[in-house]
Design an enzyme around this catalytic site. Structure first.
Site, PDB file in Angstrom:
ATOM      1  N   LYS A   1      23.479  47.165  44.604  1.00 35.14           N
ATOM      2  CA  LYS A   1      23.738  47.854  43.336  1.00 35.14           C
ATOM      3  C   LYS A   1      22.621  47.533  42.337  1.00 35.14           C
ATOM      4  CE  LYS A   1      26.773  49.466  39.893  1.00 35.14           C
ATOM      5  NZ  LYS A   1      28.099  49.683  39.394  1.00 35.14           N
TER       6      LYS A   1
ATOM      7  N   GLU B   1      21.281  56.258  34.685  1.00 34.34           N
ATOM      8  CA  GLU B   1      21.728  57.326  35.593  1.00 34.34           C
ATOM      9  C   GLU B   1      21.115  58.680  35.255  1.00 34.34           C
ATOM     10  OE1 GLU B   1      25.865  56.998  36.967  1.00 34.34           O
ATOM     11  OE2 GLU B   1      25.892  59.173  37.042  1.00 34.34           O
TER      12      GLU B   1
ATOM     13  N   HIS C   1      37.937  61.042  41.133  1.00 36.76           N
ATOM     14  CA  HIS C   1      38.426  61.068  39.753  1.00 36.76           C
ATOM     15  C   HIS C   1      39.432  62.200  39.553  1.00 36.76           C
ATOM     16  CE1 HIS C   1      34.686  58.727  38.170  1.00 36.76           C
ATOM     17  NE2 HIS C   1      35.546  57.969  38.801  1.00 36.76           N
TER      18      HIS C   1
HETATM   19  N1  LIG Z   1      31.700  50.366  35.554  1.00 34.83           N
HETATM   20  C1  LIG Z   1      31.478  50.694  36.793  1.00 34.83           C
HETATM   21  O1  LIG Z   1      30.333  50.773  37.250  1.00 34.83           O
HETATM   22  C2  LIG Z   1      32.656  50.951  37.703  1.00 34.83           C
HETATM   23  C3  LIG Z   1      32.448  51.108  39.079  1.00 34.83           C
HETATM   24  C4  LIG Z   1      33.550  51.292  39.897  1.00 34.83           C
HETATM   25  C5  LIG Z   1      34.825  51.311  39.345  1.00 34.83           C
HETATM   26  N2  LIG Z   1      34.992  51.165  38.002  1.00 34.83           N
HETATM   27  C6  LIG Z   1      36.334  51.168  37.410  1.00 34.83           C
HETATM   28  O2  LIG Z   1      37.065  50.077  37.949  1.00 34.83           O
HETATM   29  C7  LIG Z   1      38.469  50.385  37.875  1.00 34.83           C
HETATM   30  C8  LIG Z   1      39.131  50.013  39.162  1.00 34.83           C
HETATM   31  O3  LIG Z   1      38.992  48.623  39.356  1.00 34.83           O
HETATM   32  P1  LIG Z   1      40.027  47.790  40.253  1.00 34.83           P
HETATM   33  O4  LIG Z   1      40.196  48.467  41.541  1.00 34.83           O
HETATM   34  O5  LIG Z   1      39.607  46.389  40.213  1.00 34.83           O
HETATM   35  O6  LIG Z   1      41.427  48.032  39.517  1.00 34.83           O
HETATM   36  P2  LIG Z   1      42.251  47.092  38.522  1.00 34.83           P
HETATM   37  O7  LIG Z   1      41.413  46.511  37.509  1.00 34.83           O
HETATM   38  O8  LIG Z   1      43.434  47.904  38.095  1.00 34.83           O
HETATM   39  O9  LIG Z   1      42.750  45.933  39.499  1.00 34.83           O
HETATM   40  C9  LIG Z   1      43.650  46.237  40.538  1.00 34.83           C
HETATM   41  C10 LIG Z   1      44.923  45.373  40.445  1.00 34.83           C
HETATM   42  O10 LIG Z   1      44.635  44.068  40.928  1.00 34.83           O
HETATM   43  C11 LIG Z   1      45.009  43.102  39.949  1.00 34.83           C
HETATM   44  N3  LIG Z   1      44.117  41.974  40.150  1.00 34.83           N
HETATM   45  C12 LIG Z   1      42.785  41.914  39.905  1.00 34.83           C
HETATM   46  N4  LIG Z   1      42.297  40.742  40.333  1.00 34.83           N
HETATM   47  C13 LIG Z   1      43.329  40.055  40.879  1.00 34.83           C
HETATM   48  C14 LIG Z   1      43.465  38.792  41.518  1.00 34.83           C
HETATM   49  N5  LIG Z   1      42.414  38.025  41.777  1.00 34.83           N
HETATM   50  N6  LIG Z   1      44.699  38.404  41.927  1.00 34.83           N
HETATM   51  C15 LIG Z   1      45.786  39.214  41.729  1.00 34.83           C
HETATM   52  N7  LIG Z   1      45.715  40.420  41.163  1.00 34.83           N
HETATM   53  C16 LIG Z   1      44.502  40.830  40.739  1.00 34.83           C
HETATM   54  C17 LIG Z   1      44.878  43.833  38.653  1.00 34.83           C
HETATM   55  O11 LIG Z   1      45.604  43.196  37.630  1.00 34.83           O
HETATM   56  C18 LIG Z   1      45.447  45.189  39.036  1.00 34.83           C
HETATM   57  O12 LIG Z   1      46.844  45.139  39.077  1.00 34.83           O
HETATM   58  C19 LIG Z   1      38.556  51.868  37.564  1.00 34.83           C
HETATM   59  O13 LIG Z   1      38.963  52.024  36.235  1.00 34.83           O
HETATM   60  C20 LIG Z   1      37.133  52.375  37.751  1.00 34.83           C
HETATM   61  O14 LIG Z   1      36.836  53.469  36.911  1.00 34.83           O
HETATM   62  C21 LIG Z   1      33.932  50.979  37.188  1.00 34.83           C
END
Ligand SMILES: NC(=O)c1ccc[n+]([C@@H]2O[C@H](COP(=O)([O-])OP(=O)(O)OC[C@H]3O[C@@H](n4cnc5c(N)ncnc54)[C@H](O)[C@@H]3O)[C@@H](O)[C@H]2O)c1
Length: 362
Positions: A227, A237, A252
Site C-alpha cells: 500500500k 489518487e 459500496h
Molecule cells: N481509509 C482507507 O483507506 C480505507 C480503506 C479500506 C477501508 N476503509 C474503511 O474501513 C471500514 C471498515 O473497517 P473494518 O472492517 O475494520 O470495520 P470496523 O471498524 O467496523 O470493525 C469491524 C468490527 O470489529 C470490531 N473490532 C475491531 N478490532 C477488534 C478487535 N481487535 N477485537 C474485537 N473486535 C474488534 C469493531 O469494533 C467492529 O465491530 C469501512 O468504513 C471502510 O470504508 C478505509
C-alpha cells in the site's frame, strides 16, 4: 517477539508503520508523544479490550490522556459521531500541538482521521488499527472520511497520520467473520499488481486461516509495504492509487443498498472483485477463466463470491452513480486483465455493469 517497520515517504510527510506481534510499541515514536495532550478515540467494543493497555503504555510519555468510546458500527460513521469527537476536543481545548489516537477498526481509523483533518484545519494523529482490514489498509495512506446518507465516505479529506502502531496480537479477539472480511482487502494486493503475493497467500493459506501470529505479522507487513508503494506514487489518487479500489465501487453500492447490515466491508469487496472480473470478461479484457480462478482463490479463504438475486441489480447500478469516480454519469472502474494485473477503465456503460452484476447473482 516479531517486529517490523515499514516506512511511508511522501513529499510532505514521512511516517513509520510499526508492527509488533505482542505489544503496542511506542518507543520508536516517543518524540511524538512526550508531554502531549492526547485523546484516544475508540468504540464500546475495542476500548474495554485494549484502551487500558494503550493508556498504560502512553503514561510512559505523557500524563494527559482522555478517551472517547463511540458506539460500534459502520452506521455510526456519521456527522453526529464526528461532532461528538470535535465537541470533545473543543471542550478540552485541544490545539494544533495536541494529538488524536484512533484505537479500533477501519471505521474508527477513518473517523478519527477525519476529525484530525478538520479540527483547527488539521492536527496530528496516530492510527492504532485493531482489525485485520484496518491493519492492512484503512490505517495507511491518509484517506479519512465519514459517510453521508447518500453514500459511503462522501465527506472526507486526505490527511496523513504521524505514525501507525500495529499490535497483531489484537487479532486474537477479532470475530472470525471480521477476520475473513479483512482477508478480502488483503487478497486485493495480490490481484491488482503483486501476483507473487497471491502465490505466497496460497502457500500459507492454512496458517493464515488458522491465524498463526508470525504468518499474520509477515502478511500485514507485506500489505503495508504494497500500500505504501502505491500511495508514494500517487498520494491524492489522481491516477494509479485508484487501482486499490478494485471491487470497491460495487462493494459500496452493495453496502449502501443493504444499509451496512448484511455484509461487512471486506465481504462486499470480495463480491465486488468477482463482479469486476466478470465485467472485464464482458468487455473482452480477460478470459472467462479469470472469474473462475478468482472465485477459487477467494474460496480458499472462505470469502463470499456471489450476491443473492433478492438484491435489485438496477438499484445497485443507480447507487454506483454516487461513486466519487463517476464523471458525467460515465463510470470509471478498476478491472482485471489477469490475476495480478489491474487497470483503470473509463467510460464503462451501465448496461455492461448491470449484466456483470446479474451474472454474479444466484
Ligand atoms: N481509509 C482507507 O483507506 C480505507 C480503506 C479500506 C477501508 N476503509 C474503511 O474501513 C471500514 C471498515 O473497517 P473494518 O472492517 O475494520 O470495520 P470496523 O471498524 O467496523 O470493525 C469491524 C468490527 O470489529 C470490531 N473490532 C475491531 N478490532 C477488534 C478487535 N481487535 N477485537 C474485537 N473486535 C474488534 C469493531 O469494533 C467492529 O465491530 C469501512 O468504513 C471502510 O470504508 C478505509
Amino acid at each position: 517477539m516479531n517486529s517490523k517497520t515499514v516506512q511511508v515517504n511522501l513529499p510532505n510527510s514521512r511516517y513509520d508503520i510499526v508492527i509488533n506481534d505482542s505489544r503496542f510499541d511506542f518507543e520508536s515514536i516517543k518524540e511524538l508523544l512526550i508531554n502531549r495532550k492526547i485523546t484516544i478515540v475508540s468504540n464500546t467494543t475495542v476500548a474495554p479490550l485494549y484502551e487500558e493497555e494503550v493508556r498504560n503504555q502512553l503514561f510512559n510519555y505523557t500524563n494527559c490522556i482522555y478517551t472517547i468510546a463511540l458506539p460500534d458500527g459502520e452506521e455510526y460513521k456519521t456527522q453526529k459521531s464526528w461532532s461528538q469527537i470535535v465537541d470533545f476536543l473543543a471542550d478540552k481545548n485541544f490545539n494544533r500541538s495536541d494529538l488524536l489516537i484512533s484505537l479500533g477498526g477501519g471505521v474508527i481509523c477513518d473517523m478519527t482521521g477525519f476529525a484530525a483533518a478538520t479540527w483547527m484545519r488539521g492536527i496530528n494523529f496516530i492510527q492504532i488499527p485493531t482489525s485485520l482490514l484496518a491493519q492492512v489498509d484503512a490505517s495507511v495512506g491518509g484517506k479519512t472520511a465519514i459517510n453521508h446518507v447518500n453514500g459511503k465516505n462522501l465527506i472526507g479529506a486526505f490527511h496523513q497520520p504521524q505514525a501507525v502502531i500495529i499490535n497483531t496480537s489484537t487479532l486474537s479477539t477479532l470475530p472470525k467473520r471480521e477476520f475473513r472480511s479483512g482477508l478480502g482487502e488483503t487478497l486485493k494486493y495480490g490481484l491488482i499488481n503483486q501476483p507473487k503475493f497471491s502465490q505466497w497467500l496460497k502457500k500459507h493459506s492454512s496458517n493464515i486461516n488458522a491465524q498463526d501470529l508470525p504468518t499474520l505479522t509477515k502478511l500485514i507487513a507485506k500489505c503495508c509495504q504494497y500500500k505504501a508503494q502505491i500511495v508514494q506514487l500517487d498520494e491524492k489518487e489522481s491516477g494509479i492509487r485508484a487501482i486499490l479500489n478494485l471491487g470497491h465501487t460495487f462493494a459500496h453500492a452493495i453496502e449502501t443498498y443493504t444499509h451496512y447490515k448484511t455484509f461487512s466491508h471486506g465481504e462486499a469487496v470480495a463480491i465486488g472483485m468477482v463482479m469486476a472480473a466478470e465485467l472485464s470478461y464482458l468487455l473482452k479484457s480477460s478470459t472467462h477463466n479469470l472469474r473462475k480462478e478468482l472465485i477459487k482463490h477467494l474460496q480458499d479463504f472462505n470469502l463470499l463470491t456471489m450476491l443473492s438475486k433478492d438484491i435489485n441489480a438496477k438499484k445497485l447500478v443507480e447507487l454506483m452513480r454516487l461513486d466519487k469516480k463517476v464523471i458525467n454519469n460515465k463510470h470509471r472502474l478498476i478491472l482485471l486483465k489477469s490475476l495480478g494485473d489491474a487497470y483503470i477503465q473509463a467510460n464503462v456503460c451501465e448496461e455492461d455493469i448491470l449484466q456483470a452484476i446479474k451474472n454474479c447473482q444466484y
